[in-house]
Structures are given as structure tokens and as C-alpha cells.
Motif scaffolding. Structure first.
Motif, PDB file in Angstrom:
ATOM      1  N   SER A  86      -3.383  -4.723  -2.748  1.00  0.00           N
ATOM      2  CA  SER A  86      -2.491  -3.656  -3.231  1.00  0.00           C
ATOM      3  C   SER A  86      -1.437  -4.190  -4.182  1.00  0.00           C
ATOM      4  N   GLY A  87      -0.886  -5.368  -3.881  1.00  0.00           N
ATOM      5  CA  GLY A  87       0.133  -5.946  -4.752  1.00  0.00           C
ATOM      6  C   GLY A  87      -0.399  -6.240  -6.140  1.00  0.00           C
TER       7      GLY A  87
ATOM      8  N   ALA B 145     -12.603  -9.203  -9.706  1.00  0.00           N
ATOM      9  CA  ALA B 145     -13.768  -9.162  -8.813  1.00  0.00           C
ATOM     10  C   ALA B 145     -13.336  -9.041  -7.355  1.00  0.00           C
ATOM     11  N   ALA B 146     -12.348  -9.833  -6.947  1.00  0.00           N
ATOM     12  CA  ALA B 146     -11.861  -9.759  -5.570  1.00  0.00           C
ATOM     13  C   ALA B 146     -11.225  -8.406  -5.288  1.00  0.00           C
ATOM     14  N   SER B 147     -10.514  -7.857  -6.279  1.00  0.00           N
ATOM     15  CA  SER B 147      -9.869  -6.555  -6.096  1.00  0.00           C
ATOM     16  C   SER B 147     -10.887  -5.440  -5.929  1.00  0.00           C
ATOM     17  N   LEU B 148     -12.022  -5.571  -6.574  1.00  0.00           N
ATOM     18  CA  LEU B 148     -13.075  -4.562  -6.420  1.00  0.00           C
ATOM     19  C   LEU B 148     -13.804  -4.715  -5.085  1.00  0.00           C
TER      20      LEU B 148
ATOM     21  N   SER C  66       0.830  -1.204   0.000  1.00  0.00           N
ATOM     22  CA  SER C  66       0.000   0.000   0.000  1.00  0.00           C
ATOM     23  C   SER C  66       0.865   1.254   0.000  1.00  0.00           C
ATOM     24  N   ILE C  67       1.938   1.249   0.779  1.00  0.00           N
ATOM     25  CA  ILE C  67       2.861   2.386   0.805  1.00  0.00           C
ATOM     26  C   ILE C  67       3.461   2.606  -0.583  1.00  0.00           C
ATOM     27  N   ASP C  68       3.881   1.518  -1.214  1.00  0.00           N
ATOM     28  CA  ASP C  68       4.497   1.633  -2.542  1.00  0.00           C
ATOM     29  C   ASP C  68       3.496   2.101  -3.595  1.00  0.00           C
TER      30      ASP C  68
END
Length: 674
Positions: free
Chosen positions: A574-575, A564-567, A193-195
Motif C-alpha cells: 500500500s505504501g 511486479a511485486a505490487s501486482l 491501506s487506510i490512507d
């Protein structure tokens, strides 16, 4: 106490005896694992009950993440609570399906938990008397596990930035505007997330609306983590997480994977922003890695324990009189004001160091130049570190993990380029040489080894993906044909053994792995970047680098499967969104051909300019055995030629550094490279 490893012999004993399995999963640096071991496993009466009623199997979750993933999820389904370590699971004797579980259990009933010995007797009796009911429960549990792990159909149509936009909104909502970081206590460093925040700011920096909020979230998080007690202000290195929301008191274990990711994050932040404090933090993490974590054979050990002399944090905390004995009165006052020793104790009647006053304020209070204050604080830190080094040290877990070493190699290479430190580059090369010499056999990886090279356990997805990613970084220090060949072999094995050819994405275990309850898969990050995310990113990069459409197709299929999982849960992915960002904005691949000395000069100039969308591969003019896509990019004897490729399109050869800088769009930066 008769512990057995997870192997065919132990599982056969369970099948033959009819005794259920007591599975304990932990790791060397786990504080509560040590507590439960001391309170219960080392107690003769409790051990006798365990040996009588169960087949007892102990697993290191860092060596067997495949088992840990399955049984952590099973615990969550059985108890409707999150898991952790130690994980205590009770399994059927014949098929290893879990029927009951928990984490830490005390020796006497407390914390709302039953006494462990009583629990053992009740679980064993229940298993004897209710096996038919448990069989039905186990079928339902396995069905639920299988459904959770099932692949979703990948979406068709163009991939877009919607998951990244959803992530950006969610991460802003989770952001702690006072202390930095995301969410409340306990608070973990989320490197991906930082990156991604830094990348979002960088990508927007030249637009009419630069994402300054992303930069602010990124900067405050790095600043607060480095100032807080999460960071070791004497010896360097970060602890695993903070027990409070303000990063003041850590859980004192130090993990290789956290520091491998954070050294890269701080080094890149220093290059991108010019902030000296980030450079200082990255340098101190690097010093700690080389001083305390590097094995004689070149690889890196796994972790330092949270405990010493039976107490968590004892190695790190101070009493005022200890410091008074070591520092002069003026330096005591400066040190106390800097690190909070002029206030109340913050950890069990002692002081754990965290920055409370910046150098400028200290200098104003003491009427001294800032440089003098810095020098005196640094001198005091060095003196106290020498004193601390005489204490009984926390134990060190000296197993060598392929995946964590790969993270360390990547982090060290990025830091070496950003910080101009050859020693970090040399350490990365030594670690990669160890892995390829001892844990890489016939194009297959093993997961863990000792420093003498004794290796075991079939490699997991993370081992292949993270090592391939590390080799991509290492090759940017200078092309080595043997590393290029190893990279291609790793990618081919990754696709052959781990890819889900039907749905897209990757399984955590290989096709020929031992049969377990199920074959797990996930697109989310763990404590570090997830294996599926890293595999997707490295396949993209290698697809462009080697002009291989198969790699690009597999990466795109993975992104579609993860959409779908990312949404649904953007912050957990984040990766994968870093990989999606590179898919949508392919990086500039810069291929340099020429004499080694001249290549180093060009690379030094480019390394001074932060660019999240650039990969630079210097290839000496006498380098032989190149892959076809690189062999065609020839140089001119005695001169440097540069090729800039975006996606699968490459421009004409460039003969000057100024032309290269212009082609990369750096504008006014060209003058700095003349």
C-alpha cells in the motif's frame, strides 16, 4: 545467564570455541519474550545448559531490524511457518548461517512444542555430529535467501494505475464489512491501506462515479477501531493489534509507530469528512503521546509494555466494584451501558472497556440531552483515569528510535495542521531538534539513542527515508533553512548509500554497513509504511520541490522495480502504491512568500480545506539561503505571493487568496476564504 550483544567480540568467541550461536531476538514490549525469559532464561538449570553449549546473543529487534529481517525470513524457510517474537535461532559458529529455529519454546513439553532445555541439548548434539549435512543445508538456505532478495528487472514503458486497481480489488475482498479492517483475527491497523482508501475516495469525489465504497471501508475501519478495545478509552492511544476480529480485546502493548500513523489518519479523516468523532480520537492520541511518551529532551520513547505486575492487561481492566466506588449510581449506569460493563466479563473475569452503545441511544434511554450524557461520560472517564494512574504502570521502553520518531514528527505535524493545535507542532519541532542534534553526524544518521543523547548503531533506510519525509511535513509549518539543508543532505546520503543503481529501489542497509548474511531489500510495508515506499515518495516530492531530475529518476526507477511485486501482492504494498498514485497525479506544490503573519493567515485558510494532492510551503520574505528552485520564487515586500507548481511546471505569481483557491480548483470554497 550470560547474554552477549551482537558484535565482533561475541562472534569471535563463537568462532574460537566452535560452539553454535543461540540468537534470541525480541523487544521490550513483547509479552511472550517476557514469558520465555522468566520461564527459561532466568531458570538456573536452563541457563547453565545454554552457557555450556552455546554462545548466547540477545538482540533487540527494534535496534537491529537488519538482523531481524534476515533471521525471520530464514525461520520461515526452515520451518515453513511464519515467525514472530521471541525469535529463537541457532546459527553456525563461524558464518552465522542458521540451521534450526523457532519462536517461543516452553520449559516443559506442551502446545506440541518440545521442552526448551531438551531442545538445547538435542540441537547442540546434532550440530556436533552432523556439521557436514548442515553445511549443505546452509548453502541451500543462503541460496534461497539470496534468490528471494534478488532484484527483479524493472518494467519499461509508461507506469500506469494497474497495481492500484489490483490493490483496490484485493482490499475490497479482504475487507470485513461487519467490523471494519482487513482479514480476520488477529487484526492489525494497516495505516497505509487506510490512507490509500481515503485518497482513492478523494481522487474520485468529483467524478461521475465517486468511489463511495472506498470511503465506506475507510470510515467503518476508523470507527470500529476507535470504538473497540484496541483504543484506550480512558488514557488515549491505540494498542498494537486486536486478538479478535471485532477489535474488542487487544494485545495490550502500545507502540509509538502505530499511534504516529493513526493520529495522522484520524486527523485527516476529521478534516476530510467533518466527523467530530475522528477529531476527538486524534486529539486523544495526541494528548497521550505528549503526556506519556515524550521524553524530557523532546524526543519520543518507543513503547509501553503489555504487562504490569506480571499479568497482561492488568493495568487497563476493571471490576464492577472498583467503578462503583468511584461513580455515583446514575453515572455508573451510563458508564456501564456505554462501555459494556452491564454485560459479561470480556477479559479473564474482568472488563476491558469498549464502546457498546452510542451517545444518542444512551440519551434516549436516560431521557437526557445528548450533551449532558457526553459530559457525564467524560467526567467519569477522567475520574477513572485518575484512579488508574495510581496503579502499577506497565514498563516503558525508553530507547529513542530515529525512524519511529520520524513517524511521530510527521503524524504530529499533520495533526497540528488539521486540529489547529500548536502544542503538537511544538512537540514535532522538539523531536526533530533532538534527532538532528544527537543522531545526525556528518550527514549520517544513527539509529537509536537514550534521552541523554547517547547514540549508537548505523542508520537504516527507514531512518533516512522516514526522517526526510517528516522534514517535508515540518517545513510546511514554515520554512527553516537549517531543516531544508538537512533534508537535502539526507536525500543525497540516501541515494549514495542505499540506492540499487542497477535494478532500482533501495537496500535496507547502507553500503558501508557491517557484513551480514545478505543485504536485504523489500518494497512491502512492515507494521508501518516500508522504507522503500517512503523513500520513493519523498524523492518524488523533493524532486519536484527542488527541481532535481536525479531524485525523480531514482523514484521512477524504484516504482518500476516494485511493479511486479505490487501486482502479485497489492495489499502488502500500500505504501508503494501511495507513491505510485503521486507519480501518476503529481501534487500541487504551493510556495508562499511574504510576511510571517500574513503567511500564517493564508495557511490557516488552506489548512481548513482537505486536499490529499497539495503541499504548502510558507517561506518568510526575509528567509535567506534558499535552494535555487525556491529562491527564484520571489515575493513583494509586505505582501504575499503564491506560486502553484505541478510537477516541474509552475504558474505565475498569485496576489490574492481568492486567486490561489481558484488555481487549486476549490471552486465554491473561495467564499470561505474571503
Amino acid at each position: 545467564m550470560h547474554w552477549q550483544p551482537w558484535d565482533d567480540a561475541a562472534l569471535e568467541i563463537a568462532r574460537a570455541s566452535g560452539k553454535p550461536i543461540l540468537l534470541s531476538i525480541g523487544y521490550a514490549a513483547c509479552h511472550w519474550c517476557h514469558v520465555m525469559a522468566h520461564e527459561s532464561f532466568e531458570d538456573p538449570a536452563t541457563a547453565a545448559v545454554m552457557n555450556e553449549l552455546f554462545v548466547n546473543i540477545k538482540v533487540d529487534r527494534e535496534e537491529r531490524p537488519d538482523l531481524d529481517r534476515i533471521y525471520q525470513l530464514a525461520h520461515q524457510l526452515l520451518t515453513r511457518r511464519g515467525g514472530g517474537w521471541p525469535l529463537t535461532m541457532f546459527l553456525a559458529h563461524d558464518d552465522q548461517r542458521p540451521f534450526f529455529g523457532g519462536t517461543y519454546f516452553p520449559p516443559q513439553a506442551r502446545f506440541g512444542l518440545p521442552a526448551f532445555r531438551d531442545l538445547l541439548e538435542r540441537v547442540a548434539a546434532y550440530y556436533r555430529e552432523r556439521q557436514s549435512e548442515l553445511r549443505e543445508q546452509n548453502r541451500a538456505l543462503l541460496s534461497a535467501l539470496t534468490e528471494i532478495m534478488a532484484a527483479e528487472a524493472g518494467e519499461q514503458g509508461p507506469l500506469d494505475a494497474e497495481p492500484i486497481k489490483a490493490w483496490r480489488s484485493e482490499i475490497a475482498a479482504q475487507f470485513d464489512a461487519r467490523h471494519g479492517g482487513f482479514g480476520g483475527a488477529p487484526k492489525f491497523p494497516h495505516v497505509s491501506s487506510i490512507d490509500l482508501l481515503l485518497r482513492q475516495w478523494w481522487r474520485s469525489a468529483r467524478s461521475e462515479q465517486p468511489d463511495l465504497e472506498a470511503l465506506a471501508m475507510h470510515s467503518l475501519t476508523l470507527q470500529r477501531m476507535a470504538d473497540g478495545g484496541l483504543f484506550d478509552h480512558l488514557g488515549g492511544g491505540f494498542c498494537r493489534y486486536s486478538v479478535d476480529a471485532s477489535w474488542q480485546i487487544p494485545h495490550f502493548e502500545k507502540m509509538l509507530y502505530d499511534n504516529a500513523g493513526l493520529i495522522a489518519s484520524y486527523a485527516e479523516a476529521a478534516l476530510a469528512t467533518g466527523e467530530e468523532r475522528y477529531r476527538k480520537t486524534a486529539n486523544e492520541v495526541g494528548d497521550w503521546l505528549l503526556r506519556e511518551m515524550q521524553a524530557p529532551g523532546g524526543a519520543f520513547y518507543s513503547s509501553l509494555d503489555a504487562d504490569s505486575e506480571g499479568e497482561e492487561g492488568r493495568f487497563y481492566v476493571w471490576q464492577r466494584d472498583e467503578i462503583a466506588q468511584q461513580l455515583t449510581a446514575p453515572d455508573q449506569d451510563l458508564f456501564a451501558a456505554r462501555f459494556g460493563l452491564d454485560g459479561e466479563p470480556n477479559f479473564e473475569s474482568a472488563w476491558h472497556l469498549a464502546v457498546k452503545c452510542d451517545f444518542e441511544a444512551l440519551a434516549a434511554q436516560a431521557n437526557l440531552p445528548v450533551a449532558d450524557v457526553r459530559a457525564r461520560i467524560d467526567s467519569a472517564r477522567a475520574r477513572l483515569l485518575a484512579v488508574r494512574d495510581e496503579r502499577v504502570r506497565p514498563s516503558r521502553d525508553e530507547k529513542i528510535l530515529t525512524s519511529w520518531n520520524a513517524l511521530a514528527i510527521r503524524g504530529l505535524v499533520i495533526a497540528a495542521r488539521s486540529l489547529r493545535r500548536d502544542d503538537l507542532a511544538d512537540a514535532a519541532r522538539s523531536a526533530s531538534a533532538f534527532l538532528l542534534r544527537h543522531l545526525y553526524r556528518d550527514a549520517r544518521l544513527l539509529a537509536t539513542a537514550l534521552d541523554d543523547g547517547t547514540a549508537k548503531l548505523n542508520g537504516y533506510l527507514d531512518d533516512y527515508a522516514l526522517l526526510a519525509d517528516a522534514l517535508v511535513e515540518l517545513l510546511q509549518l514554515g520554512w527553516q533553512p537549517e531543516l531544508g539543508a538537512a533534508l537535502l543532505q539526507l536525500i543525497e546520503t540516501l541515494l549514495a548509500q542505499f540506492a540499487d543503481e542497477q535494478a532500482g529501489g533501495f537496500f535496507f542497509t547502507s553500503r558501508d554497513h557491517e557484513s551480514l548474511l545478505l543485504r536485504s531489500r523489500s518494497f512491502a510495508d512492515d507494521a508501518s509504511i516500508g522504507g522503500s515506499a517512503c523513500a520513493t515518495r519523498v524523492l518524488q516530492r523533493c524532486g519536484w520541490l527542488f527541481a532535481e531530475p536525479r531524485y525523480l529518476a531514482a523514484a521512477e526507477k524504484s516504482l518500476r522495480a516494485a511493479r511486479a511485486a505490487s501486482l502479485r501482492h497489492p495489499a502488502a504494498h500500500s505504501g508503494m502504491l501511495l507513491a505510485l498514485d503521486e507519480f501518476l497525479h503529481p501534487p500541487a506544490l504551493v510556495i508562499l512568500r511574504g510576511p510571517r503573519t500574513a503567511l500564517a493567515e493564508w495557511c490557516n485558510e488552506l489548512d481548513a480545506l482537505y486536499d490529499a494532492g497539495r503541499l504548502v510551503f510558507p517561506i518568510a520574505e526575509d528567509c535567506a539561503g534558499l535552494p535555487a528552485a525556491l529562491a527564484g520564487k520571489a515575493g513583494v515586500p509586505g505582501e504575499v505571493r503564491a506560486y502553484v507548481c505541478r510537477g516541474l511546471t509552475c504558474g505565475a505569481a498569485l496576489a490574492s487568496l481568492e486567486d490561489l483557491v481558484a488555481a487549486l480548483g476549490y471552486g465554491g470554497a473561495a467564499a470561505a476564504c474571503g
